[in-house]
Design an enzyme around this catalytic site. Structure first.
Site, short mmCIF file in Angstrom:
data_model
loop_
_atom_site.label_atom_id
_atom_site.label_comp_id
_atom_site.label_asym_id
_atom_site.label_seq_id
_atom_site.Cartn_x
_atom_site.Cartn_y
_atom_site.Cartn_z
N ARG A 107 -43.85 -7.58 -47.60
CA ARG A 107 -45.16 -8.21 -47.44
C ARG A 107 -46.23 -7.50 -48.27
O ARG A 107 -47.13 -8.09 -48.79
CB ARG A 107 -45.52 -8.20 -45.95
CG ARG A 107 -46.94 -8.58 -45.60
CD ARG A 107 -47.19 -10.04 -45.91
NE ARG A 107 -48.58 -10.42 -45.68
CZ ARG A 107 -49.57 -10.19 -46.52
NH1 ARG A 107 -49.35 -9.52 -47.64
NH2 ARG A 107 -50.81 -10.58 -46.25
N TYR A 108 -46.14 -6.17 -48.31
CA TYR A 108 -47.10 -5.35 -49.06
C TYR A 108 -46.39 -4.82 -50.31
O TYR A 108 -45.18 -4.61 -50.29
CB TYR A 108 -47.56 -4.17 -48.21
CG TYR A 108 -48.28 -4.57 -46.94
CD1 TYR A 108 -49.63 -4.90 -46.98
CD2 TYR A 108 -47.62 -4.62 -45.73
CE1 TYR A 108 -50.30 -5.28 -45.83
CE2 TYR A 108 -48.29 -4.99 -44.57
CZ TYR A 108 -49.62 -5.32 -44.62
OH TYR A 108 -50.28 -5.69 -43.49
N ARG A 111 -44.36 -1.35 -49.62
CA ARG A 111 -43.64 -1.13 -48.36
C ARG A 111 -42.70 -2.28 -48.06
O ARG A 111 -43.02 -3.43 -48.32
CB ARG A 111 -44.62 -1.06 -47.19
CG ARG A 111 -45.31 0.24 -47.00
CD ARG A 111 -46.66 0.02 -46.35
NE ARG A 111 -47.62 -0.49 -47.32
CZ ARG A 111 -48.85 -0.90 -47.03
NH1 ARG A 111 -49.27 -0.89 -45.79
NH2 ARG A 111 -49.65 -1.33 -47.97
N CYS A 120 -32.20 -3.87 -28.47
CA CYS A 120 -33.11 -2.83 -28.02
C CYS A 120 -32.61 -2.32 -26.68
O CYS A 120 -31.96 -3.06 -25.94
CB CYS A 120 -34.52 -3.37 -27.85
SG CYS A 120 -35.17 -4.14 -29.33
N CYS A 124 -38.86 -5.74 -24.31
CA CYS A 124 -40.26 -5.77 -23.88
C CYS A 124 -40.69 -7.22 -23.78
O CYS A 124 -40.51 -7.99 -24.72
CB CYS A 124 -41.13 -5.04 -24.88
SG CYS A 124 -40.43 -3.48 -25.44
N CYS A 127 -42.62 -8.90 -26.69
CA CYS A 127 -42.08 -8.64 -28.03
C CYS A 127 -42.51 -9.71 -29.05
O CYS A 127 -42.38 -10.90 -28.82
CB CYS A 127 -40.56 -8.59 -27.98
SG CYS A 127 -39.84 -8.29 -29.60
N ARG A 129 -41.02 -10.19 -31.81
CA ARG A 129 -39.83 -10.74 -32.47
C ARG A 129 -38.87 -11.37 -31.47
O ARG A 129 -37.67 -11.40 -31.69
CB ARG A 129 -39.10 -9.64 -33.25
CG ARG A 129 -39.98 -9.06 -34.32
CD ARG A 129 -39.24 -8.24 -35.37
NE ARG A 129 -40.24 -7.66 -36.24
CZ ARG A 129 -40.36 -6.36 -36.51
NH1 ARG A 129 -39.50 -5.50 -36.02
NH2 ARG A 129 -41.32 -5.93 -37.29
N ASP A 292 -50.35 -10.00 -30.51
CA ASP A 292 -50.24 -11.12 -31.45
C ASP A 292 -50.06 -12.46 -30.71
O ASP A 292 -50.19 -12.52 -29.50
CB ASP A 292 -49.13 -10.86 -32.47
CG ASP A 292 -47.78 -10.73 -31.79
OD1 ASP A 292 -47.49 -11.54 -30.90
OD2 ASP A 292 -47.02 -9.82 -32.16
N ASP A 329 -53.07 -7.97 -36.67
CA ASP A 329 -52.10 -8.46 -37.64
C ASP A 329 -52.36 -9.96 -37.74
O ASP A 329 -52.10 -10.70 -36.79
CB ASP A 329 -50.67 -8.14 -37.17
CG ASP A 329 -49.82 -7.62 -38.31
OD1 ASP A 329 -49.95 -8.18 -39.43
OD2 ASP A 329 -49.04 -6.68 -38.10
N LYS A 336 -52.26 -6.75 -41.99
CA LYS A 336 -53.04 -5.97 -41.03
C LYS A 336 -54.51 -5.90 -41.41
O LYS A 336 -54.83 -5.53 -42.53
CB LYS A 336 -52.43 -4.58 -40.91
CG LYS A 336 -51.05 -4.61 -40.29
CD LYS A 336 -50.50 -3.21 -40.07
CE LYS A 336 -49.15 -3.26 -39.37
NZ LYS A 336 -48.10 -3.83 -40.24
C1 PLP Z 1 -46.97 -3.33 -40.36
C2 PLP Z 1 -46.17 -3.63 -41.49
C3 PLP Z 1 -45.94 -2.68 -42.50
C4 PLP Z 1 -46.50 -1.27 -42.41
O1 PLP Z 1 -47.90 -1.25 -42.47
P1 PLP Z 1 -48.68 0.13 -42.44
O2 PLP Z 1 -50.11 -0.28 -42.35
O3 PLP Z 1 -48.36 0.85 -43.71
O4 PLP Z 1 -48.24 0.90 -41.25
C5 PLP Z 1 -45.18 -3.04 -43.56
N1 PLP Z 1 -44.65 -4.28 -43.69
C6 PLP Z 1 -44.87 -5.23 -42.75
C7 PLP Z 1 -44.28 -6.59 -42.96
C8 PLP Z 1 -45.63 -4.94 -41.62
O5 PLP Z 1 -45.81 -5.89 -40.68
S1 SF4 Z 2 -41.19 -4.69 -28.84
FE1 SF4 Z 2 -39.38 -6.02 -29.26
S2 SF4 Z 2 -38.34 -5.04 -30.98
FE2 SF4 Z 2 -39.73 -3.50 -30.10
S3 SF4 Z 2 -38.48 -2.35 -28.61
FE3 SF4 Z 2 -39.51 -3.99 -27.49
S4 SF4 Z 2 -38.06 -5.71 -27.48
FE4 SF4 Z 2 -37.39 -4.29 -29.08
#
Ligand code: PLP
Ligand code: SF4
Length: 391
Positions: A107-108, A111, A120, A124, A127, A129, A292, A329, A336
């Site tokens: 995305r960035y 990174r 997991c 949670c 979550c 995801r 989110d 986000d 972010k």
């Molecule tokens: C959060 C995130 C990161 C890391 O972001 P930082 O601000 O550097 O901590 C990198 N890629 C994705 C897709 C993210 O959601």
């Molecule tokens: S937030 Fe989602 S991905 Fe992260 S530890 Fe909890 S269940 Fe797993």
């Protein structure tokens, strides 16, 4: 008094035993807490979408009688989860949109986010995801791993890899070693972060041998960070503290990414008590994330005004180390966005006017009128007026 399954101290401190004895059914949950009718029905309706999974360790922190216990809220489904509001999104952060190969979001520019698996220790309830986490069928395979490393190799602009999931500590140390080994062979990757909640939900997983493994792969070519996810003081137990000690002894710096959650940590006092404890545990509060728009988690969301109030209550009042960045986000993959209370309150011709943490007003000489990028809209109007000589 409830009488959950019995164990020996050796079993309790064995993460494999903890994992094998995770609470997956309502009958098992009945052994730990007084399950409410709401929780019972919620389990029935949600378990096929997003499974329940709670380690005995995490379950032992739940309040037996109080359904609003902050630990229990994070682990046990509630009927509110079945309410999907019209602003909810299946993929709130647009992670699939920026997926360059299966299991890797880029995305960035510098990174990349690597989903090593979809399991997991504890699922949670909030979550982000949940669309894929807890579903073993959506797991990425060996070929996908190869494609991910190929992509990383072929993209020299990537210097930082976030090893995520699910939870990467659901993998064996052997599998982790392969990942670190591959990453250390890619010259342009300078640092990586192990993103794991196991320090919170299964601290027994953070063994001396994991610590040894991290130490082995820490080098001048690849620095490893540990990013974890504590949400409240009740999670900062002696066992978690011991686990942090073991990770710290490998020379791996730890950061915390807390999610702002209603009824769990949505006040300055709650965030402060957690963050001060984290600093004692050598974990730096890095992010406080606005909840989110994942589906069925609206009951966890607080207003952004609440978040800003919390940040304002921290900054200046306590150690700067205890003040995280407050992050939204952006829905749909905008990335972010840092949120901060306004400390610049006005502009005079040759001064900027500020408010400090105690609300007192201060001035600093600044004649530049091109501040648009840095200032809120109300101030921009004032600057425009100054430019046109109307002030
Ligand atoms: C959060 C995130 C990161 C890391 O972001 P930082 O601000 O550097 O901590 C990198 N890629 C994705 C897709 C993210 O959601
Ligand atoms: S937030 Fe989602 S991905 Fe992260 S530890 Fe909890 S269940 Fe797993």
């Amino acid at each position: 008094m409830k009488k959950p399954i019995t164990w020996t101290p050796t079993q309790w401190s064995d993460w494999k035993w903890q994992q094998k004895n995770r609470i997956r059914t309502i009958e098992q949950l009945d052994e730990w807490i007084d399950v409410t009718p709401d929780e019972r029905e919620a389990f029935r309706l949600t378990n096929s979408v997003f499974r329940m999974g709670i380690t005995p360790y995490y379950a032992s922190l739940m309040n037996q009688q109080d359904p609003l216990c902050p630990i229990r809220l994070q682990a046990v489904p509630k009927m509110s989860e079945t309410k999907i509001s019209n602003t909810d999104l299946a993929d709130p952060l647009g992670e699939e949109r920026y997926m360059v190969v299966p299991g890797l979001t880029h995305r960035y520019p510098d990174r990349a986010l690597f989903y090593t698996n979809h399991n997991c220790a504890m699922y949670c309830r909030f979550c982000t995801r949940k669309r894929k986490v807890s579903n073993p069928k959506s797991m990425i395979n060996k070929q996908a791993y190869a494609a991910i490393f190929d992509y990383l190799e072929n993209h020299p602009e990537i210097s930082d890899v976030i090893i995520s999931g699910g939870d990467p500590l659901s993998l064996s140390n052997k599998r982790l070693a392969v990942i670190f080994d591959r990453l250390s062979q890619i010259k342009h990757i300078k640092y990586c972060r192990l993103g794991s909640r196991n320090l919170v939900t299964l601290p027994q997983r953070c063994t001396d041998s994991l610590s040894e493994l991290l130490k082995t792969y820490q080098s001048r070519h690849l620095s490893i960070y540990f990013n974890t996810h504590f949400n409240c003081l009740e999670e900062a137990t002696d066992e978690a503290w011991d686990a942090c000690d073991r990770i710290a002894s490998s020379g791996t710096p730890m950061n915390n990414q807390m999610v702002l959650l209603k009824g769990i940590n949505d006040s300055t006092e709650r965030v402060l008590e957690l963050n001060q404890r984290l600093l004692q545990m050598r974990v730096k509060p890095y992010y406080m994330l606005q909840c989110d728009l994942a589906e069925g988690i609206s009951h966890f969301r607080t207003s952004i005004a609440t978040g800003l109030k919390i940040i304002k209550g921290l900054r200046g009042h306590v150690s700067g180390l205890a003040s995280p960045h407050y992050i939204l986000d952006a829905p749909g993959g905008g990335g972010k966005i840092p949120l901060s209370p306004n400390y610049i309150i006005d502009k005079e011709e040759d001064h900027l006017i500020f408010r400090n943490y105690q609300g007192e007003v201060y001035r600093y000489p600044e004649s530049e009128l091109e501040l648009d990028e840095l200032t809120p809209e109300c101030l921009q109007a004032r600057i425009t007026a100054l430019k046109s000589g109307a002030a």
